[in-house]
Design a protein around this motif. Structure first.
Motif, PDB file in Angstrom:
ATOM      1  N   LEU A  22       0.842  -1.197   0.000  1.00 54.19           N
ATOM      2  CA  LEU A  22       0.000   0.000   0.000  1.00 54.19           C
ATOM      3  C   LEU A  22       0.879   1.249   0.000  1.00 54.19           C
ATOM      4  N   VAL A  23       0.926   1.915  -1.146  1.00 48.40           N
ATOM      5  CA  VAL A  23       1.727   3.141  -1.252  1.00 48.40           C
ATOM      6  C   VAL A  23       0.921   4.323  -0.733  1.00 48.40           C
ATOM      7  N   ARG A  24       1.503   5.541  -0.843  1.00 49.31           N
ATOM      8  CA  ARG A  24       0.783   6.724  -0.382  1.00 49.31           C
ATOM      9  C   ARG A  24       0.397   7.658  -1.532  1.00 49.31           C
ATOM     10  N   HIS A  25       0.776   7.275  -2.755  1.00 49.76           N
ATOM     11  CA  HIS A  25       0.423   8.075  -3.934  1.00 49.76           C
ATOM     12  C   HIS A  25       0.594   7.145  -5.130  1.00 49.76           C
ATOM     13  N   GLU A  26      -0.324   7.219  -6.084  1.00 51.22           N
ATOM     14  CA  GLU A  26      -0.290   6.270  -7.204  1.00 51.22           C
ATOM     15  C   GLU A  26       0.969   6.391  -8.040  1.00 51.22           C
ATOM     16  N   GLN A  27       1.520   7.607  -8.164  1.00 51.97           N
ATOM     17  CA  GLN A  27       2.760   7.743  -8.944  1.00 51.97           C
ATOM     18  C   GLN A  27       3.847   6.859  -8.336  1.00 51.97           C
ATOM     19  N   ALA A  28       3.878   6.823  -7.001  1.00 54.47           N
ATOM     20  CA  ALA A  28       4.887   6.018  -6.318  1.00 54.47           C
ATOM     21  C   ALA A  28       4.660   4.533  -6.552  1.00 54.47           C
ATOM     22  N   ALA A  29       3.402   4.132  -6.701  1.00 56.03           N
ATOM     23  CA  ALA A  29       3.118   2.718  -6.973  1.00 56.03           C
ATOM     24  C   ALA A  29       3.779   2.306  -8.284  1.00 56.03           C
ATOM     25  N   VAL A  30       3.683   3.182  -9.278  1.00 54.81           N
ATOM     26  CA  VAL A  30       4.245   2.847 -10.585  1.00 54.81           C
ATOM     27  C   VAL A  30       5.779   2.848 -10.521  1.00 54.81           C
ATOM     28  N   HIS A  31       6.356   3.857  -9.884  1.00 58.12           N
ATOM     29  CA  HIS A  31       7.828   3.876  -9.771  1.00 58.12           C
ATOM     30  C   HIS A  31       8.326   2.681  -8.949  1.00 58.12           C
ATOM     31  N   ALA A  32       7.565   2.302  -7.921  1.00 58.66           N
ATOM     32  CA  ALA A  32       7.964   1.150  -7.104  1.00 58.66           C
ATOM     33  C   ALA A  32       7.949  -0.115  -7.963  1.00 58.66           C
ATOM     34  N   ALA A  33       6.923  -0.234  -8.796  1.00 59.59           N
ATOM     35  CA  ALA A  33       6.856  -1.400  -9.688  1.00 59.59           C
ATOM     36  C   ALA A  33       8.010  -1.372 -10.689  1.00 59.59           C
ATOM     37  N   GLU A  34       8.399  -0.154 -11.107  1.00 62.56           N
ATOM     38  CA  GLU A  34       9.563  -0.032 -11.995  1.00 62.56           C
ATOM     39  C   GLU A  34      10.826  -0.508 -11.285  1.00 62.56           C
ATOM     40  N   GLY A  35      11.000  -0.050 -10.045  1.00 61.58           N
ATOM     41  CA  GLY A  35      12.183  -0.452  -9.272  1.00 61.58           C
ATOM     42  C   GLY A  35      12.209  -1.956  -9.094  1.00 61.58           C
ATOM     43  N   TYR A  36      11.045  -2.509  -8.782  1.00 58.06           N
ATOM     44  CA  TYR A  36      10.925  -3.967  -8.606  1.00 58.06           C
ATOM     45  C   TYR A  36      11.277  -4.683  -9.907  1.00 58.06           C
ATOM     46  N   ALA A  37      10.736  -4.189 -11.008  1.00 56.55           N
ATOM     47  CA  ALA A  37      10.960  -4.838 -12.308  1.00 56.55           C
ATOM     48  C   ALA A  37      12.428  -4.744 -12.720  1.00 56.55           C
ATOM     49  N   ARG A  38      13.013  -3.587 -12.498  1.00 55.01           N
ATOM     50  CA  ARG A  38      14.390  -3.380 -12.947  1.00 55.01           C
ATOM     51  C   ARG A  38      15.372  -4.171 -12.086  1.00 55.01           C
ATOM     52  N   ALA A  39      15.055  -4.309 -10.791  1.00 57.96           N
ATOM     53  CA  ALA A  39      15.964  -5.045  -9.911  1.00 57.96           C
ATOM     54  C   ALA A  39      15.838  -6.556 -10.104  1.00 57.96           C
ATOM     55  N   THR A  40      14.659  -7.008 -10.509  1.00 58.47           N
ATOM     56  CA  THR A  40      14.440  -8.462 -10.614  1.00 58.47           C
ATOM     57  C   THR A  40      14.434  -8.976 -12.048  1.00 58.47           C
ATOM     58  N   GLY A  41      14.097  -8.125 -13.006  1.00 59.57           N
ATOM     59  CA  GLY A  41      13.914  -8.608 -14.378  1.00 59.57           C
ATOM     60  C   GLY A  41      12.509  -9.142 -14.618  1.00 59.57           C
ATOM     61  N   LYS A  42      11.653  -9.110 -13.578  1.00 66.45           N
ATOM     62  CA  LYS A  42      10.257  -9.560 -13.747  1.00 66.45           C
ATOM     63  C   LYS A  42       9.372  -8.389 -14.179  1.00 66.45           C
ATOM     64  N   VAL A  43       8.133  -8.725 -14.505  1.00 63.76           N
ATOM     65  CA  VAL A  43       7.169  -7.673 -14.858  1.00 63.76           C
ATOM     66  C   VAL A  43       6.632  -7.058 -13.559  1.00 63.76           C
ATOM     67  N   GLY A  44       6.716  -5.746 -13.444  1.00 59.13           N
ATOM     68  CA  GLY A  44       6.148  -5.056 -12.281  1.00 59.13           C
ATOM     69  C   GLY A  44       4.640  -4.977 -12.419  1.00 59.13           C
ATOM     70  N   CYS A  45       3.930  -4.935 -11.296  1.00 58.84           N
ATOM     71  CA  CYS A  45       2.471  -4.918 -11.362  1.00 58.84           C
ATOM     72  C   CYS A  45       1.904  -3.835 -10.442  1.00 58.84           C
ATOM     73  N   VAL A  46       0.936  -3.089 -10.966  1.00 59.85           N
ATOM     74  CA  VAL A  46       0.357  -1.938 -10.263  1.00 59.85           C
ATOM     75  C   VAL A  46      -1.162  -2.057 -10.294  1.00 59.85           C
ATOM     76  N   LEU A  47      -1.801  -1.619  -9.216  1.00 59.92           N
ATOM     77  CA  LEU A  47      -3.264  -1.593  -9.159  1.00 59.92           C
ATOM     78  C   LEU A  47      -3.712  -0.246  -8.597  1.00 59.92           C
ATOM     79  N   VAL A  48      -4.439   0.513  -9.410  1.00 52.38           N
ATOM     80  CA  VAL A  48      -4.936   1.815  -8.947  1.00 52.38           C
ATOM     81  C   VAL A  48      -6.400   1.968  -9.319  1.00 52.38           C
ATOM     82  N   THR A  49      -7.037   2.934  -8.717  1.00 47.95           N
ATOM     83  CA  THR A  49      -8.454   3.117  -8.988  1.00 47.95           C
ATOM     84  C   THR A  49      -8.677   3.993 -10.222  1.00 47.95           C
ATOM     85  N   SER A  50      -9.932   4.253 -10.519  1.00 48.51           N
ATOM     86  CA  SER A  50     -10.285   5.026 -11.714  1.00 48.51           C
ATOM     87  C   SER A  50      -9.943   6.504 -11.527  1.00 48.51           C
TER      88      SER A  50
END
Lengths: 172, 587
Positions: free
Chosen positions: B50-78
């Motif tokens: 649970l992030v505190r801002h949706e932009q951070a969710a996407v950057h966190a998924a980027e960090g996760y993806a770049r560090a692991t080589g896996k696909v990052g995954c994000v879930l946000v509302t409308s």
């Protein structure tokens, strides 16, 4: 520098086969506007209902490098099946259809009808004071016809944009 | 009668994510995604951060993806959830980071009615995603999710958005497994043209002044490509350089490494790029930060370009031997051809090329004036690197001067340890990206090198760090300025520092404490080592507020509009080289 005004810019007709799904036209148009490419004309319609395919014909202009970029950028859109440059990949037939409304009376009306005959335009609507002509041909032929109608009471023009197909036996 | 039971859309979604191997999703709930959160609540397999801002969710998924080589995954509302995600999506797009972003949407019956929290998400995200979907039928859902993951990770990776109307999440439908989905149009070519590869090998063998130029594509291609890049370096003995995104694609400790290329790259890397006779560009894209003035870019070289994206070829720089294909596949073939043809490098010519390069190296272009009174930013990174290198840390950055100093002074022997926003240059990227990497590797040392301004763009994530017990170390290089803006104003705008100085900053130590973390301020060079050690050794997240010399600039620098052989080396060059009017309009 989009290439459209570059001295080496050339006009190209590009055929794009795409999945007929919502947003696909927006993707293509967005690519052109977002990257500053020029669109001279664009037509789109479903061409194979069973396979759910639409065909987009785009007339654009640019240097050889820009045209290569346009093709590569189009090809990487996910719903795009095929991109063919009909200008460079062998001879192709290009046609455009226009509906041209001319409102005039007297000599001008007679002259409009006479020129329409020369251009093999069909009269698809007529009133005592107007004609609607349907003309089919290459874009420059339609330009010429429209220019001639200008002093003869031209009031409205609707053009389809270019559709094109390669000559010979092969499909796209 | 069907054998498979109908389940609701949210269940289908979670099943598809599980089948795609998703372990973590970074998200933020809201009205339109409540059915999905309800399903998340009922299971234990998928971890939600649970992030505190949706932009951070996407950057966190980027960090996760770049560090692991896996696909990052994000879930946000409308609505605002998806619009807040847009910056991150474009960041992932420009840096080719694989990601699937799930966005909530109002029910299909309300789409187009300006409903509460409605946004045309597919319309807004079309130019900043690799592809996007709006799922209107629950029976399309599983197929779309599998397809999205395939598109996100294959070819040149990128972000994919799936817009999910609320009623589709509650409707009942059928699940389809991964194996049953095959994409009908999107099949990127991975094998390179053999004739072009042979041509490239012969060109390399005949080179007298060669250079290898690695980009992020090497890392994106995968571990095989990274190994092969290292092999190519050893096999040829060629000097090599890397782009900002390519750092770590081959070991920085190799004596053949010339340092980073480009605007703030090293003197030797840029002059070698300028003076080479054969350039092998591998998984890089001749970005304007790399090339400088394109008309004067490496004027005497034959250029080989390996890239999986045909649109990268001949976009900025015309090349002689284009090879469209996956770096791993192409390098494998290239090395095989080299061996089969028994090709050899021109040893004598290469030796003389190295002598020239060593001459450039002796300029020691990253030197700076040391100080006992004030902490020089370069010194801060040097010490951070020296004191942490044994721990093989993952380093994230924000954007600006600190980012360039980090790229110059931290060295990466392995890939996936350097997380930075290259293409989009997004301030606020570093903290959430570091967070994402720490989620993937909870026991690893993850440091976010930040500026005092950038860090405030996603500072709210200090709360996420505490909630998820993520021990990210935040190393703030605090010079009170938007440093890179100030540097450009000094060099290009007559020292008129319009709005680049911030008089007011929070007390970062107290701020850390407010969120439950520890922090320390350091302003004397003599105390720096001790402070860095305290940061590393203190359990949990930590802010180290390093007060650095405010007037320091990043050198070397290729001014905008200049060529590689027109570098500014330091303050002594500034006065004599006012940038041209042409350069001023460039970014």
């Amino acid at each position: 520098m989009t290439g459209a005004k570059h001295p080496h810019a050339r006009r190209h007709t590009i055929a794009v086969l795409v999945d007929n799904e919502p947003g696909v036209l927006a993707r293509v148009i967005g690519l052109f506007s977002g990257r500053g490419y020029n669109i001279e004309s664009l037509t789109v319609a479903e061409v194979a209902a069973r396979e759910n395919l639409s065909r987009i014909t785009i007339v654009t202009s640019g240097t050889a490098q820009i045209i290569e970029q346009i093709k590569a950028q189009l090809s990487r859109l996910v719903p795009v099946h095929k991109v063919v440059d009909l200008t460079t990949d062998g001879p192709a037939v290009e046609r455009e259809l226009a509906l041209v409304k001319v409102a005039s009376i007297g000599d001008k009306r007679v002259e409009a009808l006479r020129i329409a005959g020369i251009f093999r335009a069909h009269t698809v609507d007529a009133t005592n004071e107007s004609f609607v002509f349907e003309i089919v041909g290459r874009s420059d032929k339609i330009d010429a016809f429209v220019n001639l109608m200008e002093p003869l009471g031209l009031v409205d023009v609707s053009r389809t944009g270019v559709v094109a197909i390669a000559r010979g036996t092969q499909p796209l | 009668m069907s054998h498979e039971q109908d389940i609701n859309g949210a269940e289908i979604l979670l099943k598809a994510l599980a089948d795609q191997g998703v372990e973590v999703v970074f998200g933020y709930p809201g009205g339109a995604v409540l059915p999905i959160y309800d399903e998340i609540f009922k299971q234990n397999r998928l971890r939600h951060i649970l992030v505190r801002h949706e932009q951070a969710a996407v950057h966190a998924a980027e960090g996760y993806a770049r560090a692991t080589g896996k696909v990052g995954c994000v879930l946000v509302t409308s609505g605002p959830g998806s619009t807040n995600a847009v910056t991150g999506l474009l960041d992932a797009m420009l840096d080719s980071t694989p990601m699937v972003c799930l966005t909530g949407q109002v029910p299909t019956s309300l789409i187009g009615n300006d409903a509460f929290q409605e946004a045309d998400t597919t319309g807004i995200t079309r130019p900043c995603t690799k592809h996007n979907y709006l799922v209107k039928d629950v029976n399309d859902l599983a197929r779309v999710v599998h397809e999205a993951f395939y598109v996100a990770k294959s070819g040149r990776p990128g972000p994919v958005v799936i817009d999910l109307p609320k009623d589709v999440m509650t409707a009942k439908g059928k699940y389809v497994g991964v194996g049953k989905v095959r994409h009908k149009t999107y099949m990127p070519k991975v094998k390179g043209e053999m004739s072009a590869i042979e041509q490239a090998a012969e060109l390399m063998a005949g080179a007298k002044k060669p250079i290898l130029y690695f980009g992020g594509g090497v890392i994106n291609s995968g571990n095989a490509a990274i190994d092969l890049a290292g092999k190519l370096v050893k096999m040829t003995g060629f000097p090599f350089t890397q782009t900002l995104m390519g750092l770590g694609s081959a070991p920085a400790s190799s004596p053949q490494f010339l340092g980073m290329v480009g605007m703030h790259g090293t003197y030797e890397a840029n002059l070698a790029m300028h003076g080479c006779d054969v350039m092998v560009c591998i998984g890089a894209r001749f970005d304007d930060r790399v090339t400088g003035k394109t008309s004067a870019f490496s004027p005497h070289s034959k250029k080989i370009h390996i890239d999986i994206d045909p649109s990268s070829i001949n976009k900025n720089i015309m090349v002689d031997v284009p090879i469209v294909g996956d770096v791993g596949h192409v390098l494998e073939d290239l090395i095989r051809v080299w061996k089969a043809k028994q090709l050899h490098i021109d040893e004598k010519a290469l030796k003389s090329w190295w002598r020239t390069i060593d001459g450039w190296r002796s300029k020691d272009c990253l030197r700076y004036v040391r100080s006992k009174k004030v902490i020089k930013p370069q010194y801060a990174i040097e010490r951070l690197y020296e004191l942490t290198k044994a721990k093989d840390p993952i380093i994230a950055t924000e954007v600006g001067q600190h980012q360039m100093w980090a790229a110059q002074f931290a060295k990466f022997d392995v890939a996936r340890h350097w997380l930075t926003s290259g293409g989009l240059g997004t301030m606020g990227f570093g903290l959430p990206a570091a967070m994402g990497a720490q989620v993937a590797f909870p026991d690893k040392l993850v440091v976010n090198i930040a500026g005092e301004s950038s860090i405030q763009m996603n500072i709210q994530e200090l709360a996420t760090l505490m909630q998820e017990r993520l021990a990210v170390k935040i190393f703030i290089m605090n010079n009170q300025y938007l440093g890179m803006v100030r540097q450009w104003q000094e060099l290009l705008h007559g020292g008129r520092y319009a709005e680049s100085h911030m008089d007011v900053h929070p007390d970062f130590v107290k701020l850390a404490e407010a969120y439950g973390h520890k922090g320390r301020r350091v302003d004397k060079p003599a105390d720096l080592d001790d402070a860095i050690m305290e940061m590393i050794e203190t359990p949990g997240a930590f802010i180290l507020d390093v007060r650095t010399d405010a007037s320091e600039n990043v050198f070397p620098m290729i001014p905008a509009g200049a060529a590689h052989n027109e570098m500014l080396m330091g303050p002594e060059d500034e006065a004599g080289n006012p940038s041209s009017e042409d350069g001023m309009v460039l970014v």
